[in-house]
Design a protein around this motif. Structure first.
Motif, mmCIF file in Angstrom:
data_model
loop_
_atom_site.group_PDB
_atom_site.id
_atom_site.type_symbol
_atom_site.label_atom_id
_atom_site.label_comp_id
_atom_site.label_asym_id
_atom_site.label_seq_id
_atom_site.Cartn_x
_atom_site.Cartn_y
_atom_site.Cartn_z
ATOM 1 N N SER A 179 49.959 34.700 49.656
ATOM 2 C CA SER A 179 50.143 34.737 51.103
ATOM 3 C C SER A 179 50.684 36.089 51.556
ATOM 4 O O SER A 179 50.713 36.379 52.743
ATOM 5 N N ALA A 180 51.141 36.892 50.596
ATOM 6 C CA ALA A 180 51.638 38.241 50.908
ATOM 7 C C ALA A 180 50.823 39.252 50.117
ATOM 8 O O ALA A 180 50.306 38.959 49.037
ATOM 9 N N SER A 181 50.713 40.441 50.657
ATOM 10 C CA SER A 181 49.997 41.502 49.954
ATOM 11 C C SER A 181 50.940 42.142 48.933
ATOM 12 O O SER A 181 52.000 41.633 48.633
ATOM 13 N N GLY A 182 50.537 43.307 48.409
ATOM 14 C CA GLY A 182 51.398 44.008 47.452
ATOM 15 C C GLY A 182 51.127 43.609 46.018
ATOM 16 O O GLY A 182 50.039 43.143 45.665
ATOM 17 N N TRP A 183 52.148 43.779 45.176
ATOM 18 C CA TRP A 183 52.000 43.524 43.740
ATOM 19 C C TRP A 183 51.998 42.026 43.479
ATOM 20 O O TRP A 183 52.992 41.342 43.680
ATOM 21 N N GLN A 184 50.859 41.508 43.018
ATOM 22 C CA GLN A 184 50.702 40.085 42.741
ATOM 23 C C GLN A 184 49.887 39.933 41.460
ATOM 24 O O GLN A 184 48.815 40.509 41.330
ATOM 25 N N CYS A 185 50.399 39.146 40.515
ATOM 26 C CA CYS A 185 49.650 38.795 39.293
ATOM 27 C C CYS A 185 49.137 40.032 38.553
ATOM 28 O O CYS A 185 48.026 40.059 38.032
ATOM 29 N N ALA A 188 48.256 42.922 39.720
ATOM 30 C CA ALA A 188 47.384 43.807 40.495
ATOM 31 C C ALA A 188 48.018 44.037 41.863
ATOM 32 O O ALA A 188 49.087 43.510 42.160
ATOM 33 N N TYR A 189 47.349 44.835 42.683
ATOM 34 C CA TYR A 189 47.867 45.154 44.014
ATOM 35 C C TYR A 189 46.862 44.687 45.051
ATOM 36 O O TYR A 189 45.684 45.022 44.982
ATOM 37 N N ILE A 190 47.331 43.895 46.016
ATOM 38 C CA ILE A 190 46.470 43.387 47.075
ATOM 39 C C ILE A 190 46.702 44.218 48.331
ATOM 40 O O ILE A 190 47.830 44.314 48.822
ATOM 41 N N MET A 191 45.633 44.808 48.849
ATOM 42 C CA MET A 191 45.712 45.562 50.094
ATOM 43 C C MET A 191 45.815 44.587 51.270
ATOM 44 O O MET A 191 45.415 43.419 51.160
ATOM 45 N N PRO A 192 46.324 45.036 52.422
ATOM 46 C CA PRO A 192 46.425 44.137 53.580
ATOM 47 C C PRO A 192 45.090 43.589 54.067
ATOM 48 O O PRO A 192 45.072 42.629 54.828
ATOM 49 N N ASP A 193 43.968 44.186 53.660
ATOM 50 C CA ASP A 193 42.669 43.639 54.044
ATOM 51 C C ASP A 193 42.105 42.725 52.973
ATOM 52 O O ASP A 193 40.970 42.246 53.097
ATOM 53 N N GLY A 194 42.896 42.445 51.915
ATOM 54 C CA GLY A 194 42.461 41.536 50.864
ATOM 55 C C GLY A 194 41.851 42.205 49.647
ATOM 56 O O GLY A 194 41.607 41.551 48.637
ATOM 57 N N GLU A 195 41.594 43.509 49.691
ATOM 58 C CA GLU A 195 41.024 44.213 48.535
ATOM 59 C C GLU A 195 42.026 44.200 47.383
ATOM 60 O O GLU A 195 43.215 44.418 47.580
ATOM 61 N N VAL A 196 41.536 43.917 46.169
ATOM 62 C CA VAL A 196 42.388 43.837 44.984
ATOM 63 C C VAL A 196 42.179 45.100 44.150
ATOM 64 O O VAL A 196 41.054 45.428 43.766
ATOM 65 N N LEU A 197 43.272 45.826 43.887
ATOM 66 C CA LEU A 197 43.225 47.039 43.064
ATOM 67 C C LEU A 197 43.884 46.754 41.729
ATOM 68 O O LEU A 197 44.918 46.088 41.668
ATOM 69 N N GLY A 198 43.323 47.302 40.658
ATOM 70 C CA GLY A 198 43.859 47.051 39.334
ATOM 71 C C GLY A 198 43.193 45.843 38.698
ATOM 72 O O GLY A 198 42.197 45.314 39.196
ATOM 73 N N CYS A 199 43.728 45.393 37.585
ATOM 74 C CA CYS A 199 43.166 44.265 36.843
ATOM 75 C C CYS A 199 44.155 43.104 36.857
ATOM 76 O O CYS A 199 45.124 43.102 36.087
ATOM 77 N N PRO A 200 43.958 42.115 37.731
ATOM 78 C CA PRO A 200 44.901 40.991 37.791
ATOM 79 C C PRO A 200 44.811 40.120 36.549
ATOM 80 O O PRO A 200 43.788 40.104 35.852
ATOM 81 N N GLU A 201 45.902 39.410 36.280
ATOM 82 C CA GLU A 201 45.941 38.520 35.127
ATOM 83 C C GLU A 201 44.938 37.385 35.276
ATOM 84 O O GLU A 201 44.418 36.867 34.292
#
Length: 893
Positions: free
Chosen positions: A453-459, A461-474
């Motif tokens: 529900s929040a952007s930033g560092w999650q799992c 990876a990093y979630i941009m405010p537009d929903g784009e996921v950067l990095g390799c999430p778990e």
């Protein structure tokens, strides 16, 4: 000119002979006309009927369409109508005539799409391949790290592309012709000894390590193994062709979402292809669902090589029909064939109700449209509830949309409304809606996603405010929030072009460098475990505030679209802060806020980091929103003066969360004539270069978290060591925040091109400017002293009765606060104040004991050893207690 068969001559000779022709060409159709069976063209399950009306070889497949006998050959053999006619003529020993055929080259839509896509690609390291332990340099990577893999036909022509995201999510480019297309090293050699055909690209790369001397080919999926295998058998008649299939193992007795027994689709598809071309099969061993890439990762390369060779076998000849039946879910009875089901066709989902025609024995299907084509790609959960992850392509769009729909909303009005708002078309009939809701809950993949529900560092990876996921999430992550500025997170230009324009023009100008440092520090705050904070840059008009704000915003996207406004409710800014967690929030001119009180509330809420506790309508409380945000604001006056101008108050805690820094005009023009031309150049640079550097910066941080923390800690020790002993705790907190800014600039030197000393000088300049505004001491203590002085200046003569009292004209005194007397040769006024007046008016808004202690330290209060009041005067024969106050002299003030 080319030899060609006159198609109409062939058709005249084929009436009633199509079953004989199909058997000669190795094309299997159901023995009984009108009975469902596997499609020899697309591999579809039991949706194919061969009815041979009027002896024309007519057929119908729910998956790949209808046609006559020649059409079926063109689809099954992946050839043109003329080539199919040649095959039929050879079977029937017909004479051939030649006709002139003019050939021409046609550029298809998908070719243009692929060309356009490749323009946005660059060479780099593929996170998808690196995560699997495969060689990761790749020639066609999109900005988000997605791989673009070209599909080609046997002539080398591009037929489409597959896009594989760093997370492993795969999709085909719209318009791609998959059947008979493949991925292989080009150009294809004239002769080979061995060909290995796999489903996916990563498996193909692995087989290249397992059999170094073989030609390895990826067919994209199991359904395309047979067409690709037939093409390579035609090109290499003598080669050994190996189908390296996936082992889609499952527990015995396990059924799918429709209640049918599950089958090992990867194995059966591989055997079907091998049987058709007299080839070999090898599968990853063991009772575990895996492909050869999974097997290599788990057991190592050498063990995988041995298992690959030792597992080779040829399926038994003549078992193809049995295999095809099993592929379709086992033997079916007539009753099973009449069972209604949901099917995807013609770009939508349909409810299919088979009906048996008693006269002809044919099964006719009644269709009822349900919705646009939608897939369940996973299930998700957050701390509150479970979700279905649905993917569909909105009407009129070519971009797939993925959303998390709460499970409790599936089939309910809220759920349908959300899907329709996302561009999905849904039937208006309630009965069919119920069928669609049941289908969604029982079908699709069940891979677990994380719902954020929040952007930033999650799992990871990093979630941009537009929903784009950067990095390799778990695991797959979906952002279930949205920022009002989401459309602004776009990319134009490159990291190099941004460094050579925006960063170059900001170099040597402290305020501009401070703004960019704030933007870069945003994702670093969470990694370093720091609190969110902001900078308010203030100064007169034409000082460069807007230009500085735009330069900072270019780190993540288009400046004008990213800009948020102070003209907002506190709740609105809280929602934006949650959507910018670990992110950068550029705020427009503070003077545009219509309500100073609202701005004060919004500023406090913004850096509080925790939202209000709110009740939920179903009982209990909603989850509390939490965030860490980095804000950058501008205005003509500082925040404190702006709020106090309307009678509002601002406390010291707010002033060390939103730092008031006076702007310093640019003086380094980098070859431009003056400040105006320099500002114009910066404005043009900001319009042409944005978004790329922020994504590169976040990807860098994702892979270097520990060095990032160490850099910030070192910077913090340096900043605290530079402060004088008299620096208050508040000043030390701000120094720690400047240490985060320094850490961001030091870690991003290759992105900005700024030297270590340039970065430190710019930040030190801004810190000194802040200290000049705030002071080096405790700002809260200073505010309390000013509050007490203001009371005595305002009411020292009007509400304090002289002591001893001699003039009856002084009476009465309304709202008597106490008594005043002169001491030390009548030069010092002492104000004997009633404790209630001190507590309720002079120390209003503060703890009176702490307030008294601060005044005592400032020389304004004669504090006894115990408490804050004492008996000093005799009034009407009594000795009441007073708080003894004095005005500070000029030196103390």
């Amino acid at each position: 000119m080319t030899a060609n068969v006159i198609i109409r001559d062939v058709i005249r000779s084929t009436s009633g002979r199509w079953r004989e022709i199909y058997e000669s060409l190795g094309i299997n159709v159901p023995r009984t006309a009108g009975v469902h069976g596997p499609c020899p063209a697309c591999g579809g399950k039991d949706r194919f009927r061969f009815d041979d009306q009027e002896g024309r070889g007519t057929h119908f497949c729910n998956q790949c369409g209808a046609g006559d006998g020649l059409d079926l050959i063109t689809k099954a053999k992946t050839c043109s109508a003329s080539e199919a006619a040649v095959m039929v003529a050879e079977v029937l020993s017909l004479p051939m005539r030649t006709v002139p055929v003019v050939t021409k080259t046609v550029t298809t839509d998908v070719t243009a799409k692929v060309t356009k896509l490749l323009k946005d690609c660059s060479r780099g390291e593929s996170h998808y391949l690196a995560k699997k332990g495969l060689p990761s340099p790749f020639d066609a990577l999109l900005d988000d790290g997605s791989m673009v893999i070209l599909l080609r036909d046997m002539h080398g022509a591009v037929t489409g592309a597959q896009i594989i995201k760093p997370s492993g999510e795969k999709r085909l480019l719209a318009g791609t012709k998959k059947k008979g297309s493949f991925v292989a090293p080009l150009p294809l050699p004239e002769q080979v000894e061995s060909v290995v055909i796999t489903e996916g690209y990563a498996t193909s790369a692995t087989t290249g390590l397992l059999m170094l001397d073989a030609l390895f080919v990826a067919s994209i999926d199991a359904g395309n193994l047979l067409p690709v295998a037939q093409l390579f058998r035609e090109k290499y008649p003598e080669a050994r062709i190996i189908i390296a299939g996936d082992n889609d193992w499952h527990e015995p007795g396990e059924v799918d979402e429709q209640g049918k027994p599950k089958v090992n689709t990867g194995k059966l598809s591989a055997e079907k292809a091998a049987l058709a071309i007299n080839g070999w099969v090898t599968l990853p061993p063991g009772e575990i669902k895996a492909d050869w890439d999974d097997h290599r990762q788990q057991h190592g390369l050498e063990a995988a090589k041995q298992a690959f060779i030792s597992g080779l076998y040829q399926p038994e000849s003549g078992s193809e029909k049995v295999l095809l039946t099993v592929i379709e879910g086992g033997k079916r009875t007539a009753k099973d064939d009449l069972k209604p089901y949901v099917d995807g066709r013609r770009g939508g989902l349909y409810w299919i109700e088979p009906k048996l025609d008693k006269d002809s024995g044919e099964v006719n299907e009644k269709e009822a449209w349900l919705s646009s084509y939608v897939e369940v790609v996973g299930v998700g959960e957050d701390d509150a509830e479970r979700y279905l992850i649905l993917a569909w392509t909105p009407e009129g769009s070519n971009t797939q949309r993925t959303e998390a729909i709460p499970l409790r909303d599936i089939g309910e009005r809220e759920g349908w409304a959300k899907l329709k708002a996302g561009g999905m078309l849904i039937t208006s009939k309630s009965g069919l809606k119920a069928i669609l809701a049941d289908h969604l809950q029982r079908s699709g993949k069940r891979e677990m996603w994380a719902i954020a529900s929040a952007s930033g560092w999650q799992c990871g990876a990093y979630i941009m405010p537009d929903g784009e996921v950067l990095g390799c999430p778990e695991k797959p992550v979906l952002f279930n929030g949205r920022s009002a500025a989401a459309r602004g997170y776009t990319v134009k230009g490159t990291v190099d072009s941004w460094r050579d324009s925006v960063a170059k023009l900001a170099q040597g100008n402290p305020s501009m460098m401070l703004g960019i440092a704030c933007a870069l520090a945003a994702p670093l705050i969470g990694i370093a475990g720091a609190d969110g904070f902001g900078v308010h840059l203030f100064g007169g008009s034409s000082a460069g505030k807007t230009t500085t704000g735009n330069a900072a915003s270019t780190v993540y996207g288009e400046p004008d679209a990213l800009k948020l406004t102070w003209y907002s409710t506190a709740l609105g800014l809280v929602n934006e802060a949650a959507a910018h967690n670990d992110g950068f929030m550029p705020l427009d001119e503070i003077g545009q806020g219509s309500n100073r009180r609202a701005v004060a509330d919004a500023a406090y809420a913004l850096f509080n980091g925790v939202g209000k506790i709110q009740g939920a309508k179903e009982g209990g409380n909603r989850d509390v929103k939490r965030w860490r945000a980095m804000a950058f604001s501008t205005g003509e006056i500082d925040m404190e003066s702006y709020i106090r101008a309307d009678g509002g108050k601002i406390n010291a805690g707010q002033l060390v969360r939103l730092l008031n820094v006076p702007i310093t005009k640019a003086t380094e023009y980098h070859g431009y004539a003056d400040g105006k031309t320099h500002a114009d150049a910066m404005r043009d640079a900001c319009k042409q270069n944005y978004g790329a550097v922020g994504r590169a910066w976040i990807n860098q941080l994702a892979s270097q978290k520990k060095p990032a923390v160490d850099t910030v800690r070192t910077a913090e020790r340096r900043w605290l060591g530079l402060l004088p002993e008299e620096a208050s705790e508040q000043v030390r907190r701000v120094a720690s925040r400047f240490a985060v800014l320094e850490g961001a600039l030091l870690l991003s030197q290759q992105l900005t091109g700024w030297s270590e000393q340039e970065s430190r000088d710019a930040l030190q300049h801004s810190f000194n400017a802040w200290v000049n505004e705030f002071g080096m001491g405790n700002r809260e203590n200073k505010a309390w002293v000013e509050q007490a002085v203001a009371f005595l200046q305002q009411f020292g003569y009007s509400r304090y009765l002289p002591h001893p009292h001699t003039d009856p004209r002084d009476l009465p005194i309304p709202k008597l606060a106490g008594y005043r007397e002169k001491k030390d040769g009548f030069e010092t006024l002492v104000f004997h104040t009633y404790p209630s007046v001190f507590r309720d008016e002079i120390a209003a808004g503060a703890n009176p004991v702490a307030f008294a202690q601060v005044l005592a330290e400032a020389g304004m209060l004669d504090k006894p050893a115990k408490g804050i009041s004492k008996k000093t005067l005799r009034i009407d024969g009594k000795q009441p207690r007073f708080v003894v106050l004095m005005m500070p002299d000029d030196a103390e003030e």
